[in-house]
Motif scaffolding. Structure first.
Motif, PDB file in Angstrom:
ATOM      1  N   ASP A 156      74.447   9.013  26.002  1.00 52.42           N
ATOM      2  CA  ASP A 156      73.383   9.856  26.552  1.00 52.42           C
ATOM      3  C   ASP A 156      72.072   9.086  26.632  1.00 52.42           C
ATOM      4  O   ASP A 156      71.324   9.209  27.611  1.00 52.42           O
ATOM      5  N   ALA A 157      71.786   8.299  25.612  1.00 52.32           N
ATOM      6  CA  ALA A 157      70.561   7.499  25.629  1.00 52.32           C
ATOM      7  C   ALA A 157      70.622   6.454  26.739  1.00 52.32           C
ATOM      8  O   ALA A 157      69.621   6.196  27.421  1.00 52.32           O
ATOM      9  N   ALA A 158      71.813   5.860  26.911  1.00 49.27           N
ATOM     10  CA  ALA A 158      71.976   4.879  27.990  1.00 49.27           C
ATOM     11  C   ALA A 158      71.782   5.548  29.344  1.00 49.27           C
ATOM     12  O   ALA A 158      71.181   4.958  30.265  1.00 49.27           O
ATOM     13  N   ARG A 159      72.270   6.772  29.502  1.00 47.43           N
ATOM     14  CA  ARG A 159      72.096   7.503  30.760  1.00 47.43           C
ATOM     15  C   ARG A 159      70.608   7.730  31.046  1.00 47.43           C
ATOM     16  O   ARG A 159      70.157   7.588  32.189  1.00 47.43           O
ATOM     17  N   GLU A 160      69.857   8.086  30.043  1.00 46.94           N
ATOM     18  CA  GLU A 160      68.430   8.338  30.251  1.00 46.94           C
ATOM     19  C   GLU A 160      67.701   7.058  30.652  1.00 46.94           C
ATOM     20  O   GLU A 160      66.860   7.077  31.560  1.00 46.94           O
ATOM     21  N   ARG A 161      68.020   5.966  29.992  1.00 47.81           N
ATOM     22  CA  ARG A 161      67.363   4.697  30.338  1.00 47.81           C
ATOM     23  C   ARG A 161      67.744   4.268  31.757  1.00 47.81           C
ATOM     24  O   ARG A 161      66.898   3.822  32.538  1.00 47.81           O
ATOM     25  N   LEU A 162      69.036   4.397  32.083  1.00 45.84           N
ATOM     26  CA  LEU A 162      69.491   4.021  33.412  1.00 45.84           C
ATOM     27  C   LEU A 162      68.877   4.932  34.469  1.00 45.84           C
ATOM     28  O   LEU A 162      68.494   4.468  35.556  1.00 45.84           O
ATOM     29  N   ALA A 163      68.775   6.211  34.169  1.00 45.20           N
ATOM     30  CA  ALA A 163      68.210   7.166  35.127  1.00 45.20           C
ATOM     31  C   ALA A 163      66.782   6.789  35.503  1.00 45.20           C
ATOM     32  O   ALA A 163      66.399   6.838  36.683  1.00 45.20           O
ATOM     33  N   LEU A 164      65.981   6.404  34.533  1.00 46.89           N
ATOM     34  CA  LEU A 164      64.595   6.033  34.800  1.00 46.89           C
ATOM     35  C   LEU A 164      64.519   4.787  35.675  1.00 46.89           C
ATOM     36  O   LEU A 164      63.697   4.711  36.605  1.00 46.89           O
ATOM     37  N   ARG A 165      65.367   3.820  35.394  1.00 46.96           N
ATOM     38  CA  ARG A 165      65.344   2.575  36.178  1.00 46.96           C
ATOM     39  C   ARG A 165      65.794   2.821  37.615  1.00 46.96           C
ATOM     40  O   ARG A 165      65.175   2.340  38.564  1.00 46.96           O
ATOM     41  N   GLU A 166      66.893   3.564  37.778  1.00 40.32           N
ATOM     42  CA  GLU A 166      67.409   3.810  39.131  1.00 40.32           C
ATOM     43  C   GLU A 166      66.458   4.682  39.936  1.00 40.32           C
ATOM     44  O   GLU A 166      66.264   4.454  41.146  1.00 40.32           O
ATOM     45  N   ALA A 167      65.843   5.673  39.293  1.00 38.23           N
ATOM     46  CA  ALA A 167      64.911   6.540  40.008  1.00 38.23           C
ATOM     47  C   ALA A 167      63.684   5.763  40.470  1.00 38.23           C
ATOM     48  O   ALA A 167      63.179   5.973  41.581  1.00 38.23           O
ATOM     49  N   ALA A 168      63.192   4.859  39.632  1.00 34.66           N
ATOM     50  CA  ALA A 168      62.017   4.068  40.000  1.00 34.66           C
ATOM     51  C   ALA A 168      62.323   3.171  41.202  1.00 34.66           C
ATOM     52  O   ALA A 168      61.511   3.048  42.132  1.00 34.66           O
ATOM     53  N   LEU A 169      63.505   2.549  41.191  1.00 34.63           N
ATOM     54  CA  LEU A 169      63.871   1.684  42.316  1.00 34.63           C
ATOM     55  C   LEU A 169      64.079   2.505  43.583  1.00 34.63           C
ATOM     56  O   LEU A 169      63.562   2.151  44.651  1.00 34.63           O
ATOM     57  N   LEU A 170      64.813   3.597  43.484  1.00 28.70           N
ATOM     58  CA  LEU A 170      65.101   4.386  44.681  1.00 28.70           C
ATOM     59  C   LEU A 170      63.822   4.997  45.259  1.00 28.70           C
ATOM     60  O   LEU A 170      63.663   5.089  46.479  1.00 28.70           O
ATOM     61  N   SER A 171      62.905   5.403  44.399  1.00 24.68           N
ATOM     62  CA  SER A 171      61.642   5.938  44.873  1.00 24.68           C
ATOM     63  C   SER A 171      60.865   4.887  45.665  1.00 24.68           C
ATOM     64  O   SER A 171      60.251   5.192  46.697  1.00 24.68           O
ATOM     65  N   ALA A 172      60.899   3.638  45.208  1.00 26.26           N
ATOM     66  CA  ALA A 172      60.240   2.559  45.951  1.00 26.26           C
ATOM     67  C   ALA A 172      60.919   2.329  47.286  1.00 26.26           C
ATOM     68  O   ALA A 172      60.262   2.001  48.282  1.00 26.26           O
ATOM     69  N   LEU A 173      62.226   2.522  47.341  1.00 26.74           N
ATOM     70  CA  LEU A 173      62.983   2.267  48.565  1.00 26.74           C
ATOM     71  C   LEU A 173      62.821   3.366  49.610  1.00 26.74           C
ATOM     72  O   LEU A 173      62.777   3.075  50.805  1.00 26.74           O
ATOM     73  N   VAL A 174      62.747   4.615  49.180  1.00 28.23           N
ATOM     74  CA  VAL A 174      62.777   5.712  50.163  1.00 28.23           C
ATOM     75  C   VAL A 174      61.523   6.560  50.171  1.00 28.23           C
ATOM     76  O   VAL A 174      61.352   7.378  51.084  1.00 28.23           O
ATOM     77  N   ALA A 175      60.641   6.405  49.187  1.00 28.83           N
ATOM     78  CA  ALA A 175      59.444   7.253  49.130  1.00 28.83           C
ATOM     79  C   ALA A 175      58.150   6.452  49.153  1.00 28.83           C
ATOM     80  O   ALA A 175      57.065   7.037  49.049  1.00 28.83           O
ATOM     81  N   GLY A 176      58.251   5.137  49.251  1.00 28.90           N
ATOM     82  CA  GLY A 176      57.055   4.317  49.387  1.00 28.90           C
ATOM     83  C   GLY A 176      56.246   4.130  48.124  1.00 28.90           C
ATOM     84  O   GLY A 176      55.088   3.708  48.182  1.00 28.90           O
ATOM     85  N   THR A 177      56.822   4.414  46.940  1.00 17.73           N
ATOM     86  CA  THR A 177      56.105   4.200  45.689  1.00 17.73           C
ATOM     87  C   THR A 177      56.123   2.714  45.327  1.00 17.73           C
ATOM     88  O   THR A 177      56.877   1.937  45.918  1.00 17.73           O
ATOM     89  N   PRO A 178      55.293   2.283  44.359  1.00 16.01           N
ATOM     90  CA  PRO A 178      55.235   0.855  44.013  1.00 16.01           C
ATOM     91  C   PRO A 178      56.591   0.297  43.581  1.00 16.01           C
ATOM     92  O   PRO A 178      57.401   0.994  42.963  1.00 16.01           O
ATOM     93  N   VAL A 179      56.811  -0.966  43.905  1.00 13.51           N
ATOM     94  CA  VAL A 179      58.051  -1.644  43.520  1.00 13.51           C
ATOM     95  C   VAL A 179      58.041  -1.869  42.013  1.00 13.51           C
ATOM     96  O   VAL A 179      57.058  -2.381  41.468  1.00 13.51           O
ATOM     97  N   PRO A 180      59.102  -1.486  41.292  1.00 17.16           N
ATOM     98  CA  PRO A 180      59.131  -1.693  39.839  1.00 17.16           C
ATOM     99  C   PRO A 180      58.977  -3.167  39.474  1.00 17.16           C
ATOM    100  O   PRO A 180      59.375  -4.061  40.222  1.00 17.16           O
ATOM    101  N   GLU A 181      58.427  -3.401  38.316  1.00 21.00           N
ATOM    102  CA  GLU A 181      58.177  -4.760  37.839  1.00 21.00           C
ATOM    103  C   GLU A 181      59.485  -5.544  37.729  1.00 21.00           C
ATOM    104  O   GLU A 181      60.495  -5.019  37.261  1.00 21.00           O
ATOM    105  N   GLY A 182      59.421  -6.799  38.136  1.00 22.48           N
ATOM    106  CA  GLY A 182      60.571  -7.685  38.004  1.00 22.48           C
ATOM    107  C   GLY A 182      61.399  -7.823  39.260  1.00 22.48           C
ATOM    108  O   GLY A 182      62.203  -8.749  39.383  1.00 22.48           O
TER     109      GLY A 182
END
Length: 505
Positions: A370-396
């Motif tokens: 469950d903890a791994a799911r939460e960490r992964l969810a935050l990373r994937e959401a940040a990347l996808l938001s940058a790809l489809v919603a124009g938010t800043p590109v995540p660091e790295g």
């Protein structure tokens, strides 16, 4: 788990080439996109193919097994229903995520409309393994999962692609669908060696192989499935065949479909590549190490000659309207046999079933997963938001590559909308594509392509477009027929614009 059968040579079935596929000789099986099928109303073409004894495999694209959420039970039930309706020996999906956000991130769900790579980390592997087990338990037949092509790399990855796939197989017993075009794509875009990946992954777990075309632009390989198969991709197929005889090999084509003669030519070149590599390996084994260089050179030269002959035959066929044929001797070998028999040397036994392994103790801990799911969810959401919603590109991340991927997603979205709702390009004419790309720049897809088409039309009407009154009336009528209500009136449009302006402050 049951053994995967010897499938032979196949082609991706698509409605646009249904007649061509039925008319091709030497096709042992086909693969159909699962989401495009209705179990109770199978296309007549697929029914006829099944009646002829052609195996049909449903290929899923929307489960998102690499996503942070557990697989949706309804999607799994639909996939299982299609497999049973088709009498399929297995089903396939992708090692990818296609949506992000939701309860794990307390944010709206974002849809990618495309397959995106998962980070090769312990967290992502733990989540993927559990998702695969859930899918395996819900499906009536074995599952095979496909490696995907990528334009971008995740920062902080802990494993290579081969290592990631090997651990996935070891922990779940899942089969692999290896796409050699995707291995080539990742070589160009991410500097990853296909031979190294093949050395590291368990080739005995391969259920079948995909071969597809693409194109390189500005140093980036685009896995289009809309271009002919290239020599580098066939070289990766030869690398794989030098290690194992895969149970099946399939040609994928999803757009810009060529004449049947060209499809037949590509299938022939695939057969040639498999046969030549198998013969070269047999000759090398019999003659000893001193024959390696000669056998390899012979195989390469013959494969190149085959590709040249195919190109010539295709060009001739295009000019004359006659079917493409090859003059190479191997092209006429064993015409009376199933093409699938060319895949396997007589001494090679069928691929044994891969035993399903029990996961290690740390993977079965609910709290750690469950903890791994939460960490992964935050990373994937940040990347996808940058790809489809124009938010800043995540660091790295490589910002340029993320922008390239973002434009590719928007372009694909525009192309799919044009197919789902062909009336929109008809109404908007040459203004359709720029208008849609502008709309998609910061407006993610909400609930599939049909909803996206309605949202796009509503957006244009709210903005008072198109300017041509005739076109605007046509768009209004189109929207009303499908949305079941009236587009917003002028007062409503002004209120919405004011709210949007306030929200942007």
């Amino acid at each position: 788990m049951r053994d995967i059968p010897e499938l032979g040579i196949g082609i991706g079935w698509r409605p646009e080439i249904a007649d061509a596929v039925e008319g091709l000789s030497g096709v042992d099986w086909v693969e159909a996109v699962a989401e495009n099928l209705c179990a109770g109303h199978l296309p007549d073409s697929l029914v006829r193919l099944r009646e002829r004894g052609v195996t049909v495999v449903p290929h899923g694209v929307s489960l998102g097994l690499g996503g942070a959420e557990r697989p949706d039970a309804r999607r799994l039930a639909d996939l299982a229903e299609r497999a049973e309706a088709l009498g399929s020996p297995l089903v396939t999906e992708h090692i990818a995520f296609v949506r992000a956000g939701g309860p794990l991130t307390a944010s709206p769900v974002l849809e990618a409309g495309h397959l995106l790579p998962v980070p090769r980390t312990r967290d992502a592997l733990r989540v993927l393994c559990e998702n695969v087990r859930i899918a395996q338990d819900a499906l009536p037949v074995p599952l095979a999962v496909e490696n995907i092509a990528a334009l971008i790399s995740w920062p902080g990855e802990e494993m290579s692609e081969g290592q990631f796939l090997a651990e996935l197989v070891e922990r779940t017993g899942v089969r692999l669908l290896i796409d050699v075009a995707n291995l080539h794509t990742n070589r160009v875009n991410r500097g990853e060696d296909p031979a190294k990946a093949l050395d590291e992954l368990p080739v005995e777990a391969i259920a079948y192989v995909h071969v597809a075309g693409g194109v390189e632009r500005d140093g980036v390989w685009h896995d289009t499935h809309a271009h002919p198969v290239t020599r580098p991709v066939l070289d990766v197929l030869a690398e794989l065949r030098s290690r194992i005889a895969p149970p099946g090999v399939l040609l994928e084509r999803d757009d810009d479909f060529p004449p049947a003669s060209e499809l037949a030519g590509e299938l022939t070149v695939i057969r040639e590549t498999l046969t030549i590599t198998a013969h070269a390996g047999t000759a090398t084994a019999m003659a000893g190490p001193t024959a390696t260089a000669t056998a390899t050179a012979t195989a390469t030269a013959t494969a190149t000659a085959t590709a040249t002959a195919t190109a010539t035959a295709t060009a001739t066929a295009t000019a004359t309207g006659e079917p493409a044929t090859l003059s190479h001797p191997a092209a006429g070998a064993r015409r009376d046999a199933r093409p699938g028999t060319l895949l396997v040397a007589p001494s090679v036994p069928s691929v044994p079933s891969v035993p399903r392994q029990l996961p290690s103790a740390d993977d079965t801990s609910d709290s750690s997963t469950d903890a791994a799911r939460e960490r992964l969810a935050l990373r994937e959401a940040a990347l996808l938001s940058a790809l489809v919603a124009g938010t800043p590109v995540p660091e790295g991340f490589d910002t340029r590559r993320v922008r390239v991927q973002s434009r590719a997603l928007a372009a694909k979205r525009a192309d799919v909308i044009a197919k789902v709702a062909p009336e929109l390009p008809g109404i908007l004419g040459g203004g359709y594509r720029p208008a849609f790309l502008s709309y998609a720049a910061n407006r993610p897809m909400r609930a599939g392509y049909r909803r996206d088409a309605l949202d796009f039309a509503e957006h244009l009407l709210i903005e008072g477009r198109p300017e041509d009154p005739v076109a605007r009336r046509e768009l209004t009528s189109w929207w009303q027929e499908r949305a079941g209500s009236r587009p917003p009136r002028r007062a409503t449009r002004l209120v919405r614009r004011a709210r949007a302006a306030l929200a942007g402050r």
